[in-house]
Design a protein around this motif. Structure first.
Motif, PDB file in Angstrom:
ATOM      1  N   ASP A 180      10.390  59.555  32.943  1.00 39.16           N
ATOM      2  CA  ASP A 180       9.769  58.635  33.886  1.00 39.16           C
ATOM      3  C   ASP A 180       9.768  59.200  35.307  1.00 39.16           C
ATOM      4  OD1 ASP A 180       8.553  56.184  34.574  1.00 39.16           O
ATOM      5  OD2 ASP A 180      10.481  55.381  35.240  1.00 39.16           O
ATOM      6  N   HIS A 181      10.791  59.986  35.662  1.00 43.06           N
ATOM      7  CA  HIS A 181      10.925  60.460  37.037  1.00 43.06           C
ATOM      8  C   HIS A 181      10.459  61.897  37.242  1.00 43.06           C
ATOM      9  CE1 HIS A 181      13.727  57.000  37.108  1.00 43.06           C
ATOM     10  NE2 HIS A 181      13.421  56.949  38.387  1.00 43.06           N
ATOM     11  N   VAL A 182      10.386  62.705  36.181  1.00 46.98           N
ATOM     12  CA  VAL A 182      10.096  64.130  36.356  1.00 46.98           C
ATOM     13  C   VAL A 182       8.757  64.549  35.745  1.00 46.98           C
ATOM     14  CG1 VAL A 182      10.926  66.473  35.870  1.00 46.98           C
ATOM     15  CG2 VAL A 182      12.560  64.660  36.436  1.00 46.98           C
ATOM     16  N   ILE A 183       8.451  64.085  34.533  1.00 47.73           N
ATOM     17  CA  ILE A 183       7.224  64.506  33.850  1.00 47.73           C
ATOM     18  C   ILE A 183       6.118  63.522  34.209  1.00 47.73           C
ATOM     19  CG2 ILE A 183       6.145  65.045  31.638  1.00 47.73           C
ATOM     20  CD1 ILE A 183       8.882  65.627  30.511  1.00 47.73           C
ATOM     21  N   ALA A 184       5.131  64.018  34.945  1.00 44.82           N
ATOM     22  CA  ALA A 184       4.100  63.136  35.491  1.00 44.82           C
ATOM     23  C   ALA A 184       3.309  62.406  34.411  1.00 44.82           C
ATOM     24  CB  ALA A 184       3.145  63.951  36.367  1.00 44.82           C
ATOM     25  N   ALA A 185       3.081  63.058  33.268  1.00 44.29           N
ATOM     26  CA  ALA A 185       2.231  62.476  32.228  1.00 44.29           C
ATOM     27  C   ALA A 185       2.955  61.424  31.392  1.00 44.29           C
ATOM     28  CB  ALA A 185       1.700  63.577  31.320  1.00 44.29           C
ATOM     29  N   LEU A 186       4.264  61.282  31.575  1.00 40.44           N
ATOM     30  CA  LEU A 186       5.042  60.362  30.747  1.00 40.44           C
ATOM     31  C   LEU A 186       5.655  59.261  31.606  1.00 40.44           C
ATOM     32  CD1 LEU A 186       6.981  62.889  28.452  1.00 40.44           C
ATOM     33  CD2 LEU A 186       4.835  61.714  27.949  1.00 40.44           C
ATOM     34  N   ASP A 187       5.676  58.038  31.060  1.00 41.04           N
ATOM     35  CA  ASP A 187       6.430  56.958  31.681  1.00 41.04           C
ATOM     36  C   ASP A 187       7.681  56.712  30.833  1.00 41.04           C
ATOM     37  OD1 ASP A 187       5.462  55.781  29.404  1.00 41.04           O
ATOM     38  OD2 ASP A 187       4.180  54.337  30.431  1.00 41.04           O
ATOM     39  N   TRP A 188       8.463  55.691  31.173  1.00 42.44           N
ATOM     40  CA  TRP A 188       9.717  55.483  30.451  1.00 42.44           C
ATOM     41  C   TRP A 188       9.479  55.067  29.007  1.00 42.44           C
ATOM     42  CZ3 TRP A 188      11.262  51.016  28.101  1.00 42.44           C
ATOM     43  CH2 TRP A 188      10.567  49.843  28.415  1.00 42.44           C
ATOM     44  N   LYS A 189       8.346  54.412  28.735  1.00 40.96           N
ATOM     45  CA  LYS A 189       8.059  53.983  27.367  1.00 40.96           C
ATOM     46  C   LYS A 189       7.774  55.183  26.462  1.00 40.96           C
ATOM     47  CE  LYS A 189       6.178  49.462  28.689  1.00 40.96           C
ATOM     48  NZ  LYS A 189       4.982  48.581  28.648  1.00 40.96           N
ATOM     49  N   SER A 190       6.855  56.044  26.880  1.00 39.55           N
ATOM     50  CA  SER A 190       6.570  57.248  26.086  1.00 39.55           C
ATOM     51  C   SER A 190       7.775  58.183  26.098  1.00 39.55           C
ATOM     52  CB  SER A 190       5.326  57.956  26.617  1.00 39.55           C
ATOM     53  OG  SER A 190       5.432  58.194  28.008  1.00 39.55           O
ATOM     54  N   GLY A 191       8.569  58.159  27.183  1.00 37.96           N
ATOM     55  CA  GLY A 191       9.806  58.937  27.216  1.00 37.96           C
ATOM     56  C   GLY A 191      10.817  58.434  26.203  1.00 37.96           C
ATOM     57  N   LEU A 192      10.791  57.132  25.952  1.00 42.25           N
ATOM     58  CA  LEU A 192      11.661  56.560  24.924  1.00 42.25           C
ATOM     59  C   LEU A 192      11.301  57.113  23.544  1.00 42.25           C
ATOM     60  CD1 LEU A 192      13.931  54.351  24.857  1.00 42.25           C
ATOM     61  CD2 LEU A 192      12.164  52.776  24.063  1.00 42.25           C
ATOM     62  N   VAL A 193       9.992  57.217  23.279  1.00 37.75           N
ATOM     63  CA  VAL A 193       9.536  57.799  22.006  1.00 37.75           C
ATOM     64  C   VAL A 193       9.953  59.259  21.922  1.00 37.75           C
ATOM     65  CG1 VAL A 193       7.510  58.378  20.611  1.00 37.75           C
ATOM     66  CG2 VAL A 193       7.591  56.201  21.839  1.00 37.75           C
ATOM     67  N   LEU A 194       9.745  60.003  23.008  1.00 36.74           N
ATOM     68  CA  LEU A 194      10.129  61.413  23.029  1.00 36.74           C
ATOM     69  C   LEU A 194      11.632  61.572  22.802  1.00 36.74           C
ATOM     70  CD1 LEU A 194       9.630  64.412  23.568  1.00 36.74           C
ATOM     71  CD2 LEU A 194       9.772  63.915  26.028  1.00 36.74           C
ATOM     72  N   GLY A 195      12.428  60.735  23.459  1.00 39.27           N
ATOM     73  CA  GLY A 195      13.874  60.812  23.284  1.00 39.27           C
ATOM     74  C   GLY A 195      14.293  60.540  21.856  1.00 39.27           C
ATOM     75  N   ALA A 196      13.637  59.568  21.206  1.00 39.55           N
ATOM     76  CA  ALA A 196      13.958  59.249  19.813  1.00 39.55           C
ATOM     77  C   ALA A 196      13.579  60.392  18.879  1.00 39.55           C
ATOM     78  CB  ALA A 196      13.236  57.969  19.400  1.00 39.55           C
ATOM     79  N   VAL A 197      12.489  61.081  19.188  1.00 37.10           N
ATOM     80  CA  VAL A 197      12.040  62.199  18.350  1.00 37.10           C
ATOM     81  C   VAL A 197      13.041  63.341  18.374  1.00 37.10           C
ATOM     82  CG1 VAL A 197      10.315  64.046  18.201  1.00 37.10           C
ATOM     83  CG2 VAL A 197       9.576  61.677  18.446  1.00 37.10           C
ATOM     84  N   VAL A 198      13.596  63.647  19.542  1.00 31.26           N
ATOM     85  CA  VAL A 198      14.444  64.838  19.685  1.00 31.26           C
ATOM     86  C   VAL A 198      15.935  64.524  19.697  1.00 31.26           C
ATOM     87  CG1 VAL A 198      12.631  66.046  20.960  1.00 31.26           C
ATOM     88  CG2 VAL A 198      14.379  64.766  22.208  1.00 31.26           C
ATOM     89  N   ALA A 199      16.311  63.236  19.588  1.00 27.01           N
ATOM     90  CA  ALA A 199      17.725  62.867  19.764  1.00 27.01           C
ATOM     91  C   ALA A 199      18.607  63.299  18.612  1.00 27.01           C
ATOM     92  CB  ALA A 199      17.838  61.352  19.960  1.00 27.01           C
ATOM     93  N   THR A 200      18.080  63.327  17.397  1.00 21.73           N
ATOM     94  CA  THR A 200      18.945  63.596  16.243  1.00 21.73           C
ATOM     95  C   THR A 200      18.959  65.077  15.904  1.00 21.73           C
ATOM     96  OG1 THR A 200      17.091  63.166  14.730  1.00 21.73           O
ATOM     97  CG2 THR A 200      18.524  61.325  15.261  1.00 21.73           C
TER      98      THR A 200
END
Length: 535
Positions: A108-128
Motif C-alpha cells: 500500500d505504501h511502496v508499490i504504486a500499482a497495489l493498494d492494501w487489498k491487492s497487497g493482502l492477496v499478494l501476501g497470502a500468495v507468498v506467505a506460506t
C-alpha cells in the motif's frame, strides 16, 4: 494453442531426460538438483521453437502435491513433530499472519500499482513456505536435523493459514465482501478440523485394510492411491486437502512397521523414492518454464528497471519480515514449552534461529496460487494487479530457491553448524544395540527350550548376533572404528568378486538370469545392510 497428444508426449520425454541430466550435473557441481533444474527450465524457456508448457494450478494441486506431501509426511518424525508443535504453530499461523499483514502494508505504501487489498492477496500468495522445496532443498544441503524438523513441520501445516488468507483476500478484492471475525475463525477451524479428521479416518481405514493384504504390488497401488483420495475428499468437504494428506501420511507411517512385510517395505521405499525424485524434478523444471507466461503480461506496463527493482525489493522485504518474526517467536515458543508444557528444551540460539529464518523457501504452491487468481472482478472489470502479483511471486521463488538455496551451505559452514548430528548417531546406536540384545535374549530362551541336538544351530546364531553387538559396542573413534571399516571393506570386496563370478557363470551359460538375480539380490541386501549401518 492446445498441445497435441504427440507434442505432450515429446515434452514429457524431454523433461524426464532433462531431470536425469540435471541431477547428474548437480551431483558433479555439488549443488541441490532442484536449483539446477529451475535454472535449466529458465534457460530452456528462451530456446526458440521449444513449446510453451503452461503450469495449470489444478495440475499442481491434483497431480503433484498429494504424493509429494504424503511422502514428506511419511518421512516426518512424529516424535519431533509433536515436540515442536508450539514452534511450528508460531510459524505456520503467527508468521503467515504477520507476513500477510506486513506485505499488505508494504504494498500500500511502496508499490504504486497495489493498494492494501491487492497487497493482502499478494501476501497470502507468498506467505506460506513450500513443503516440496523445504524437503528437496534442505536435506540436500546438509541442514541440521533440528532445523529440518522445524521447517518440515512448518511447511506441512501452514497451508491452512495461507489458504484462509488467500480465500479472504480474493473475497475482499474480487467479490468486494469483507469477512467477519466469526466467519474467519469458523472457516479456519473447519479447514484444520475437517482436513485432519478426513486424513485420520482414511488413514485408519488404510491401516485396517492392510491387515488383510500381504501382496507387495497391491500394497504399492494402495499407497499411491491413498494421498489422492485424502486430498480429494478433504477438498470436497471444503476442508484442507493438504492437511488431510499430511494427517493420513503421519498415521499410516506410524503404523507402517506393523503393516508391511520386509519385502513390501523395501519395494515401497524404492517406488516412493523414485516417484518423489521424478515429481520433484518435473515441478522445479516446470517453474522455470513459466517465465514466458510471467513476462507476457508484464512488459506492456513496466520498464525492465522497474520490474527488477520491484522483484528484488519485494523479495528482500519478504525475507526481512521472516527474520524479524523469528527471534521473538523463538523465545515465546521456548517460554511456552518450558514453563507451561514442562518440556526439556534448549534455549534458542542466535545462529539456529537465523538459519531457520533464512530458509523460508517458496516453490510451486506459491506460483500455482498466483496463476490461479481470477482475471476479472465480480463486476466484470479486469483484475489489473493480477499480472504484477504473478510476477512478484515468481521473483520470490527465484530469490528464495536459487539465492537462499545456494548461500545456505556457506552460511551453515560459516556459523559452524555443519557436521554429523551426534544425537541422531547415538539414538541409532541405542536402537541397534537394544534390538540385538532382544534377539540374543530370545535365542537364549529358545535354546533352553529346544532339544540338545539343535543347540549347535542356536550357538551359531548366537555367535553371529553377539559378534554384531560386540562390534557395535566398540564402534568408537580409534582402533576399533578402523577395524570395523576394514571388515566392511573386505565384505564389499568379497561381494564384488561374487558378482564377477555370477556374470562369468551366466556368460558361460551355466546359470540362467533367474538364478543369477536371486543370488545377486542376496548380495545387494548384504551391502544395503552395510550402508544402513553407516547411515
Amino acid at each position: 494453442m492446445a498441445l497435441t497428444l504427440s507434442a505432450m508426449q515429446g515434452i514429457l520425454l524431454m523433461l524426464l531426460v532433462l531431470v536425469a541430466a540435471c541431477a547428474l550435473l548437480a551431483e558433479r557441481v555439488k549443488v541441490p538438483y532442484p536449483i539446477v533444474l529451475l535454472v535449466a527450465g529458465l534457460g530452456l524457456s528462451f530456446v526458440p521453437h521449444v513449446p510453451r508448457v503452461p503450469l495449470k494450478p489444478e495440475i499442481v494441486f491434483l497431480v503433484f502435491l498429494p504424493p509429494l506431501l504424503y511422502h514428506s509426511a511419511w518421512l516426518t518424525s512424529w516424535r519431533e513433530f509433536q515436540r515442536n508443535m508450539v514452534s511450528i504453530v508460531m510459524l505456520a499461523v503467527g508468521l503467515v499472519t504477520f507476513t500477510v499483514v506486513g506485505i499488505a502494508l508494504f504494498s500500500d505504501h511502496v508499490i504504486a500499482a497495489l493498494d492494501w487489498k491487492s497487497g493482502l492477496v499478494l501476501g497470502a500468495v507468498v506467505a506460506t513456505t513450500d513443503a516440496i522445496a523445504a524437503t528437496a532443498i534442505g536435506k540436500r544441503i546438509g541442514l541440521p536435523k533440528g532445523v529440518m524438523d522445524l521447517l518440515e513441520g512448518e511447511s506441512l501445516l501452514n497451508d491452512a493459514t495461507g489458504l484462509l488468507a488467500l480465500e479472504f483476500g480474493v473475497l475482499i478484492v474480487v467479490q468486494g465482501q469483507t469477512p467477519t471475525v466469526g466467519m474467519a475463525v469458523g472457516r479456519f477451524l473447519w479447514l484444520i478440523v475437517g482436513g485432519v479428521g478426513v486424513g485420520l479416518v482414511l488413514g485408519a481405514l488404510v491401516v485396517w485394510l492392510e491387515r488383510f493384504i500381504d501382496d507387495a504390488p497391491v500394497e504399492i497401488v494402495i499407497s499411491l492411491v491413498t494421498p489422492y483420495a485424502a486430498y480429494l475428499i478433504g477438498e470436497r468437504i471444503g476442508a484442507s486437502g493438504v492437511l488431510s494428506v499430511v494427517a493420513c501420511g503421519l498415521l499410516v507411517s506410524r503404523k507402517g512397521s506393523q503393516l508391511y512385510s520386509p519385502a513390501a517395505r523395501m519395494q515401497l521405499s524404492a517406488v516412493w523414492q523414485s516417484l518423489d525424485f521424478v515429481l520433484n524434478g518435473l515441478v522445479f523444471c516446470l517453474i522455470g518454464l513459466q517465465l514466458p507466461y510471467v513476462l507476457s503480461g508484464m512488459v506492456r506496463g513496466y520498464s525492465w528497471v522497474t520490474l527488477v527493482k520491484y522483484g528484488l525489493g519485494f523479495s528482500a522485504v519478504l525475507i526481512v519480515l521472516r527474520l524479524l518474526w523469528m527471534y521473538p517467536a523463538a523465545w515465546v515458543a521456548y517460554a511456552i514449552r518450558t514453563r507451561w508444557l514442562k518440556q526439556q528444551h534448549a534455549q534458542p540460539s542466535v545462529k539456529g534461529t537465523f538459519v531457520v529464518g533464512w530458509t523460508g523457501m517458496r516453490g510451486v504452491v506459491t506460483l500455482a496460487a498466483a496463476i490461479g487468481l481470477p482475471y476479472q472482478l465480480a463486476d466484470g472489470r479486469p483484475f489489473e494487479q493480477r499480472d504484477l502479483i504473478v510476477f512478484l511471486a515468481f521473483c520470490v521463488i527465484l530469490v528464495t530457491l536459487v539465492g537462499q538455496g545456494l548461500t545456505l551451505p556457506m552460511l551453515i559452514r560459516a556459523l559452524g553448524m555443519a557436521g554429523v548430528d551426534t544425537e541422531v548417531a547415538e539414538e541409532k546406536k541405542l536402537a541397534r544395540g537394544t534390538a540385538l540384545e532382544a534377539a540374543v535374549a530370545w535365542l537364549n530362551e529358545e535354546r533352553a527350550k529346544a532339544e540338545m541336538a539343535s543347540w549347535p544351530i542356536f550357538d551359531n546364531m548366537l555367535k553371529t548376533y553377539e559378534s554384531r553387538l560386540k562390534v557395535l559396542c566398540k564402534a568408537e573413534p580409534g582402533e576399533s572404528g578402523t577395524q570395523t571399516a576394514k571388515v566392511q571393506e573386505l565384505v564389499r570386496g568379497a561381494a564384488r568378486q561374487q558378482r564377477h563370478a555370477l556374470l562369468r557363470l551366466r556368460a558361460e551359460g551355466r546359470v540362467g538370469d533367474e538364478a543369477m538375480r536371486a543370488v545377486e539380490r542376496e548380495l545387494d541386501l548384504m551391502e544395503t545392510r552395510l550402508d544402513t549401518a553407516n547411515s
